[in-house]
Design an enzyme around this catalytic site. Structure first.
Site, short mmCIF file in Angstrom:
data_model
loop_
_atom_site.label_atom_id
_atom_site.label_comp_id
_atom_site.label_asym_id
_atom_site.label_seq_id
_atom_site.Cartn_x
_atom_site.Cartn_y
_atom_site.Cartn_z
CG ASP A 9 -1.59 1.28 1.50
OD1 ASP A 9 -2.25 1.76 0.56
OD2 ASP A 9 -1.49 1.83 2.61
CG ASP A 11 -1.61 7.61 -0.08
OD1 ASP A 11 -0.84 8.57 -0.18
OD2 ASP A 11 -2.24 7.13 -1.05
C1 XBP Z 1 -5.19 6.27 0.23
C2 XBP Z 1 -6.34 6.99 -0.29
C3 XBP Z 1 -6.15 8.09 -1.25
C4 XBP Z 1 -5.33 9.26 -0.75
C5 XBP Z 1 -5.45 10.45 -1.69
O1 XBP Z 1 -4.88 5.23 -0.64
O2 XBP Z 1 -7.44 6.67 0.07
O3 XBP Z 1 -7.42 8.55 -1.58
O4 XBP Z 1 -5.82 9.67 0.51
O5 XBP Z 1 -5.13 10.13 -3.00
P1 XBP Z 1 -3.95 3.94 -0.24
P2 XBP Z 1 -6.10 10.48 -4.23
O6 XBP Z 1 -3.90 3.83 1.26
O7 XBP Z 1 -4.65 2.77 -0.89
O8 XBP Z 1 -2.60 4.18 -0.86
O9 XBP Z 1 -6.53 11.89 -4.04
O10 XBP Z 1 -5.26 10.28 -5.47
O11 XBP Z 1 -7.26 9.51 -4.18
#
Ligand code: XBP
Length: 255
Positions: A9, A11
């Site tokens: 993952d 973020d």
């Molecule tokens: C995390 C998310 C993303 C980010 C923002 O994704 O939910 O929406 O917060 O990015 P993960 P975007 O944990 O799966 O990496 O604005 O591009 O959606």
């Protein structure tokens, strides 16, 4: 089954991107478009239950009396805000304001040395992933992520297992040959629904517990203390052998 790959993952797991990256970038986008909106840590933490930045904006608008009333107007405002947010995010990442979480670079180096394959399964946009990899690691390490499944590659974002299934298909592996690393309940659910053994590194906005089904849960890859089940005795960071041991335990239990 032998462990062949780690599916990461982004973020909250590869890097703490949310608080000083995405959240601040959303606030800059509100300002740039003349909106008196602001997401503080508490509100943003709650909103992270909604995966996908555009989806998060639309969800938040449902609770705002000053949001546009018509669905199409909301949609186009969310698209405009999201595009501005991603531009601000890329600037912040390029400026070095977001770094890899402690222990991540070391584990990536160990994987490359030992021939373990690397992939990404994320709900964030591809541009955001590329910006982060460019700013936080050398080109050879970034290139080692041979499969990168991002928000625009899926019909349904986490907790749907589509991103993890696509990553497995791109690697040509069975779920038992890989291990997912996640930080949030939605990621854990998604990876488990794809059949992947999953290690959870708790993060700023998801301090735990993440819900059932994790192979192991702990505070971060940079330490051996605080993991459940416990890592083998020792000092220093969590190593690839710890992940291999947990993975082997799950494979034996499933046999
Ligand atoms: C995390 C998310 C993303 C980010 C923002 O994704 O939910 O929406 O917060 O990015 P993960 P975007 O944990 O799966 O990496 O604005 O591009 O959606």
């Amino acid at each position: 089954m032998k462990l062949e790959a780690l599916i990461w993952d982004v973020d909250g797991t590869l890097a703490e991107t949310e608080a000083e990256g995405h959240r601040v970038a959303f606030n800059l986008a509100f300002q740039a478009l003349g909106l008196p909106w602001h997401w503080d840590h508490a509100r943003y933490g709650r909103l992270l239950a909604v995966t996908g930045g555009r989806e998060r904006l639309l969800h938040d608008m449902q609770t705002r009396p000053d949001a546009p009333l018509q669905a199409e107007v909301r949609e186009s405002l969310a698209r405009a805000l999201h595009a501005r947010k991603n531009a601000f995010y890329a600037e912040r990442v390029a400026a070095g304001l977001v770094r890899l979480r402690p222990g991540v670079a070391e584990l990536l180096a160990e994987c490359r040395e030992r021939g373990l394959r690397l992939a990404i399964a994320t709900t964030t946009s591809r541009d955001n992933v590329e910006a982060l990899l460019r700013a936080t690691m050398d080109a050879d390490t970034a290139a080692a992520f041979e499969a990168r499944v991002c928000g625009e590659d899926v019909q349904a974002k986490k907790p749907d297992p589509e991103a993890h299934r696509l990553a497995l298909a791109a690697l040509g592996l069975q779920p038992g040959q890989a291990l997912a690393l996640e930080d949030a309940p939605a990621g854990l659910q998604a990876a488990r629904a794809a059949g992947l053994p999953t290690v959870v590194t708790l993060s700023r906005y998801f301090p735990g517990p993440p819900g059932p089904g994790a192979l192991a849960v702990g505070p971060g890859l940079d330490r051996r203390e605080g993991w459940r089940p416990a890592a083998a005795p020792g000092s220093g960071r969590l190593c690839l052998d710890d992940l291999i041991a947990w993975h082997g335990r799950e494979m034996r239990a499933a046999a």
